[in-house]
Enzyme design. Structure first.
Site, PDB file in Angstrom:
ATOM      1  N   GLU A 108      71.365  62.659  68.323  1.00 57.43           N
ATOM      2  CA  GLU A 108      72.754  62.373  68.512  1.00 57.43           C
ATOM      3  C   GLU A 108      72.808  60.781  68.184  1.00 57.43           C
ATOM      4  O   GLU A 108      71.827  60.062  68.368  1.00 57.43           O
ATOM      5  CB  GLU A 108      73.239  62.930  69.810  1.00 57.43           C
ATOM      6  CG  GLU A 108      73.312  64.359  69.838  1.00 57.43           C
ATOM      7  CD  GLU A 108      74.041  64.822  71.082  1.00 57.43           C
ATOM      8  OE1 GLU A 108      74.685  64.008  71.807  1.00 57.43           O
ATOM      9  OE2 GLU A 108      74.289  65.904  71.471  1.00 57.43           O
ATOM     10  N   SER A 148      64.552  60.112  70.736  1.00 56.87           N
ATOM     11  CA  SER A 148      63.366  60.826  71.238  1.00 56.87           C
ATOM     12  C   SER A 148      63.932  61.418  72.861  1.00 56.87           C
ATOM     13  O   SER A 148      63.274  62.559  73.124  1.00 56.87           O
ATOM     14  CB  SER A 148      62.127  60.202  71.481  1.00 56.87           C
ATOM     15  OG  SER A 148      61.584  59.468  70.039  1.00 56.87           O
ATOM     16  N   TRP A 173      71.536  62.749  61.882  1.00 51.26           N
ATOM     17  CA  TRP A 173      70.453  63.256  61.024  1.00 51.26           C
ATOM     18  C   TRP A 173      70.379  64.631  60.766  1.00 51.26           C
ATOM     19  O   TRP A 173      68.759  64.904  60.880  1.00 51.26           O
ATOM     20  CB  TRP A 173      69.240  62.354  61.880  1.00 51.26           C
ATOM     21  CG  TRP A 173      69.178  61.063  62.274  1.00 51.26           C
ATOM     22  CD1 TRP A 173      69.436  60.483  63.674  1.00 51.26           C
ATOM     23  CD2 TRP A 173      69.388  60.204  61.401  1.00 51.26           C
ATOM     24  NE1 TRP A 173      69.493  59.122  63.530  1.00 51.26           N
ATOM     25  CE2 TRP A 173      69.513  58.613  62.301  1.00 51.26           C
ATOM     26  CE3 TRP A 173      69.465  59.850  60.117  1.00 51.26           C
ATOM     27  CZ2 TRP A 173      69.617  57.565  61.778  1.00 51.26           C
ATOM     28  CZ3 TRP A 173      69.508  58.562  59.667  1.00 51.26           C
ATOM     29  CH2 TRP A 173      69.648  57.360  60.437  1.00 51.26           C
ATOM     30  N   THR A 203      69.093  66.435  58.181  1.00 52.47           N
ATOM     31  CA  THR A 203      68.499  66.350  56.725  1.00 52.47           C
ATOM     32  C   THR A 203      69.247  67.888  55.965  1.00 52.47           C
ATOM     33  O   THR A 203      69.010  68.787  56.516  1.00 52.47           O
ATOM     34  CB  THR A 203      67.036  66.472  56.757  1.00 52.47           C
ATOM     35  OG1 THR A 203      66.671  65.344  57.366  1.00 52.47           O
ATOM     36  CG2 THR A 203      66.602  66.623  55.236  1.00 52.47           C
ATOM     37  N   GLU A 257      57.115  71.491  66.454  1.00 54.16           N
ATOM     38  CA  GLU A 257      55.799  71.246  66.341  1.00 54.16           C
ATOM     39  C   GLU A 257      55.081  71.866  65.116  1.00 54.16           C
ATOM     40  O   GLU A 257      54.469  71.043  64.489  1.00 54.16           O
ATOM     41  CB  GLU A 257      55.363  72.345  67.430  1.00 54.16           C
ATOM     42  CG  GLU A 257      53.777  72.043  67.927  1.00 54.16           C
ATOM     43  CD  GLU A 257      53.128  72.422  69.262  1.00 54.16           C
ATOM     44  OE1 GLU A 257      53.219  73.881  69.153  1.00 54.16           O
ATOM     45  OE2 GLU A 257      53.499  71.874  70.555  1.00 54.16           O
ATOM     46  N   ARG A 278      44.839  48.265  33.804  1.00 52.57           N
ATOM     47  CA  ARG A 278      45.355  46.830  34.033  1.00 52.57           C
ATOM     48  C   ARG A 278      43.985  45.841  33.940  1.00 52.57           C
ATOM     49  O   ARG A 278      43.115  46.150  34.551  1.00 52.57           O
ATOM     50  CB  ARG A 278      46.130  46.322  35.280  1.00 52.57           C
ATOM     51  CG  ARG A 278      46.306  45.174  35.655  1.00 52.57           C
ATOM     52  CD  ARG A 278      47.358  44.296  34.855  1.00 52.57           C
ATOM     53  NE  ARG A 278      47.579  43.250  35.343  1.00 52.57           N
ATOM     54  CZ  ARG A 278      48.295  42.093  34.670  1.00 52.57           C
ATOM     55  NH1 ARG A 278      48.628  42.330  33.324  1.00 52.57           N
ATOM     56  NH2 ARG A 278      48.725  41.143  35.236  1.00 52.57           N
ATOM     57  N   HIS A 320      49.225  47.305  42.192  1.00 52.36           N
ATOM     58  CA  HIS A 320      50.453  47.141  41.137  1.00 52.36           C
ATOM     59  C   HIS A 320      50.620  45.379  40.856  1.00 52.36           C
ATOM     60  O   HIS A 320      51.181  45.328  39.808  1.00 52.36           O
ATOM     61  CB  HIS A 320      51.343  48.021  41.230  1.00 52.36           C
ATOM     62  CG  HIS A 320      51.404  49.356  40.821  1.00 52.36           C
ATOM     63  ND1 HIS A 320      50.361  50.290  41.921  1.00 52.36           N
ATOM     64  CD2 HIS A 320      51.484  50.377  39.875  1.00 52.36           C
ATOM     65  CE1 HIS A 320      50.356  51.723  41.135  1.00 52.36           C
ATOM     66  NE2 HIS A 320      51.053  51.631  40.081  1.00 52.36           N
ATOM     67  N   GLY A 341      52.887  42.550  40.897  1.00 49.58           N
ATOM     68  CA  GLY A 341      54.394  42.202  40.572  1.00 49.58           C
ATOM     69  C   GLY A 341      55.101  43.327  39.849  1.00 49.58           C
ATOM     70  O   GLY A 341      56.216  43.517  40.148  1.00 49.58           O
ATOM     71  N   GLU A 365      60.237  63.858  62.743  1.00 46.49           N
ATOM     72  CA  GLU A 365      59.686  64.860  63.774  1.00 46.49           C
ATOM     73  C   GLU A 365      58.787  63.955  64.779  1.00 46.49           C
ATOM     74  O   GLU A 365      57.826  64.601  65.304  1.00 46.49           O
ATOM     75  CB  GLU A 365      58.639  65.875  62.779  1.00 46.49           C
ATOM     76  CG  GLU A 365      59.349  66.938  62.770  1.00 46.49           C
ATOM     77  CD  GLU A 365      60.410  67.364  61.843  1.00 46.49           C
ATOM     78  OE1 GLU A 365      61.270  66.434  62.231  1.00 46.49           O
ATOM     79  OE2 GLU A 365      60.574  68.010  61.113  1.00 46.49           O
TER      80      GLU A 365
END
Length: 398
Positions: free
Chosen positions: A131, A136, A160, A162, A253, A281, A351, A353, A376
């Site tokens: 909420e 937690s 939240w 999803t 869980e 590279r 990688h 830049g 989770e």
């Protein structure tokens, strides 16, 4: 097929499922993930493709139209999907948890009503405990359902969710008054069937809008609002109020194993990108992979991928065996999420830049990996779960 993150002793069926999913990821998800993610576009065609493969019913019992597969199979599938694009695995995870809750805790009528449609993907699941004013601390839930005859009246807000916009079956944890001194026994899970979309979905129940996020794009994350929302007592998960907290903890869980699997998938992809780029590279007349500084990074990254995968597989197999696995699930989630973040950062460094450019996939992974540290349960929550379990197991007798 590469040597990293392989799983021993799989059945022929498991091997075939994973091969099919891997081919789908390579052909349908990876080539499209960048464009969809940058546009924050819900991956409708990808999700429908996974439904056609039977992924939505992967763990649902065969008697309800599912494949009846194990948590291990599901976790390995989630790993493969997250390797392609973590947001897609999020669609599957919320659905999986709702299906698990109904399979394990639903009444026979609820199982018959929902599981066959969940198995085909005609119903798609989402769930919410959190909420706006709590994280937690689940005991601090304020959204309340008050009994009124054969119905409950719900008021409050959840956060939240999803897949909250596109889901059509949502499991909500709310406060009810069962007369217990423990707040954990005064919570109830409700199952709400709704239409996809934003705004008012049912009288008194609204999905206000999407939450704009740093990463984890494409999949919708929403709030939910209840204002005098009336719901029948038959929509209480399991038929008896006051059991919601323990039901949701069971779902979370197994969800931790899923997040561990997603961490493995993200780490695998970050490693793949790094080892490929490092061989192409060149600096100082040779590929950067031949420089010891980069070669050592690759060695450490691969070791972390392997360790996280092994821990995740062990936790899933423990659950499938019927053994208690809360400590192992916490360990798997902790290790995989932290290693995913570390491996992704090292890939980003390799990688150089170019890693900061949206043209390169690693830029997306850099924004996705931090979510795994939170979803989770944060790493700190996992450490709490692990330490409590260990202290109980290794208690000194006085």
């Amino acid at each position: 097929m590469t040597r990293l993150a392989q799983t021993a002793d799989l059945t022929d069926v498991q091997t075939q499922i994973l091969s099919t999913v891997r081919d789908f990821v390579d052909a349908e998800i990876i080539p499209r993930a960048q464009e969809l993610e940058h546009g924050d576009v819900y991956p409708t065609e990808i999700v429908e493709g996974l439904a056609e493969l039977g992924i939505f019913g992967l763990t649902i019992p065969e008697e309800f139209g599912g494949l009846g597969e194990s948590l291990l199979t599901y976790a390995l599938v989630a790993e493969e999907i997250a390797r392609g694009w973590m947001s897609v695995s999020g669609v599957i995870n919320t659905h999986f948890i709702v299906a698990h809750l109904i399979t394990q805790h639903g009444t026979p009528d609820q199982q018959a009503e929902y599981l066959p449609r969940l198995a085909t993907g005609d119903l798609r699941g989402a769930f919410s405990m959190s909420e706006p004013e709590l994280g937690s601390d689940v005991a601090a839930i304020r959204t309340k359902a008050t009994r009124d005859g054969d119905e409950y009246v719900v008021n409050g807000s959840k956060m939240w969710l999803t897949n909250g916009e596109n889901a059509t079956l949502v499991a909500f944890l709310v406060k009810t008054d069962e007369g217990s001194d423990s707040p954990y026994r005064n919570m109830t899970t409700f199952l709400v069937e709704k239409t996809p979309g934003l705004g008012e979905r049912l009288p008194g129940f609204s999905i206000p809008g999407r939450i704009d996020k740093m990463g984890y794009k494409g999949i919708d994350t929403t709030d939910a609002s209840f204002d005098g929302f009336r719901i029948g007592a038959d929509k209480v998960l399991g038929g008896q109020p006051g059991r919601g907290f323990y039901q949701m903890m069971d779902g979370v869980e197994v969800g931790r194993v899923n997040v561990a699997a997603r961490g493995c998938g993200v780490a695998i992809r970050a490693f793949e990108l790094a080892i490929s780029y490092a061989q192409q590279r060149e600096t100082f007349g040779k590929p950067i992979a031949q420089h010891q500084a980069i070669a050592f990074k690759l060695a450490e990254m691969a070791t972390k991928v392997e360790a996280a995968h092994t821990m995740m597989v062990r936790a899933a197999r423990l659950k499938d065996s019927g053994a208690r696995f809360d400590v192992e699930a916490g360990m798997a989630k902790l290790l995989a999420s932290e290693f995913a973040s570390e491996v992704t950062q090292e890939s980003f460094r390799i990688h150089g830049g170019y890693g900061y450019s949206k043209e390169y996939e690693i830029e997306r992974l850099m924004r996705e990996a931090p979510f795994l540290l939170i979803g989770e349960g944060t790493s700190e929550i996992q450490k709490t779960i692990i330490s409590r379990g260990l202290l109980k197991e290794y208690a000194v007798k006085r």
